[in-house]
Design an enzyme around this catalytic site. Sequence first.
Site: not given
Ligand code: UFG
Length: 325
Positions: A32, A36, A51, A72, A116, A140, A207, A220
């Site tokens: 939609n 995207g 959907i 997706f 996820t 989420y 953060f 991560r």
């Molecule tokens: N972070 C920062 N600064 C930023 C953005 C992120 O320090 O500007 C840190 C976050 O605090 C986190 C890490 O980088 O510790 C990764 O953050 P992301 O936002 O890139 O990813 P997340 O781990 O929060 O989330 C991702 C997906 C989600 C999913 C999750 C599950 O975006 O959709 O992984 O593992 F649910």
Amino acid sequence: MKILIVGGAGYIGSHMVKSLLAAGHEIVVADNFSTGYRDALVGGQLAELDIANAAALDTLFNTQRIDVVFHFASYIQVGESVNEPGKYYANNLAATLTLLQAMERAGVRRFIFSSTAAVYGDPNYVPIDEAHPKAPINPYGRSKWMVEQILEDFDRAYGLKSVCLRYFNAAGADPDQQLGERHEPETHLIPLILQAASGRRSAITVFGRDYDTPDGTCIRDYVHVADLVAAHALALDYLQAGGASKAFNLGNGQGFSVQQVIDTARQVTGKTINVVDAPRRAGDPPRLVADAGLAHKVLGWQPQFASLDRIVGDAWAWELKHPWH
Ligand code: UFG
């Protein structure tokens, strides 16, 4: 095979479309365009629909003989899901149920679902295997876990066979640099760091430096989008071979801290990347690392682009090629 890719104009969906077309499949994309991009569609037929619209789905399934559906399309921002849970349950849960019911009416019995690591919540142990308790801590993650449970019920009742792929941190870009990550607004760490490197942003905000990790920043498990796509193709083979419904973790099993990702990006780009420190972001678990042993064993998945240098390098090539000002 004729494959319906829901969300085929999004980040991971568009890479999937490209890969399945290259493998010779017939592709129909349903999107939609809420998040995207039309220019992310490299081929296949387009069914522009939502959907949530059961009638539009019935028309689609009645006019196309779809063998399998890849799904997706979802909202993915954890913080937004806390503030606007209705938006997440409407799209990620209710609209997905509408899609599954339309599939059931049409007799389509194969489904590959983007789940996820957020289904695990704040982990009790790492690396996280699939048996780890499912205790999502935000709407989420809950929306994704609810769909996984619905899929178990649909298998029992209707014989729908599904694979749920629990992504850890999807990252990187198409090795051909035709496609890449493009979220608006961008919230993910690697693209934000690279925007700071290219000058689109003044700095990256970290953060929290007070986590219980070696350098105090969150850890991560970053996994290359091309490796995620390869896992989906293997999941399709698995279902076609008669595999039972199953969930698999997708990650490299190696954790990198926010500071390590920044250091890697400095090396890969050769650029200055300014850093601003900020308090913790609500809801961030300190450490998320996958045990993807089941995907290796059952699907035969072997990531080809597992190094962080490669993931950041491909994302950097995309950032340079596509400066979306
Ligand atoms: N972070 C920062 N600064 C930023 C953005 C992120 O320090 O500007 C840190 C976050 O605090 C986190 C890490 O980088 O510790 C990764 O953050 P992301 O936002 O890139 O990813 P997340 O781990 O929060 O989330 C991702 C997906 C989600 C999913 C999750 C599950 O975006 O959709 O992984 O593992 F649910």
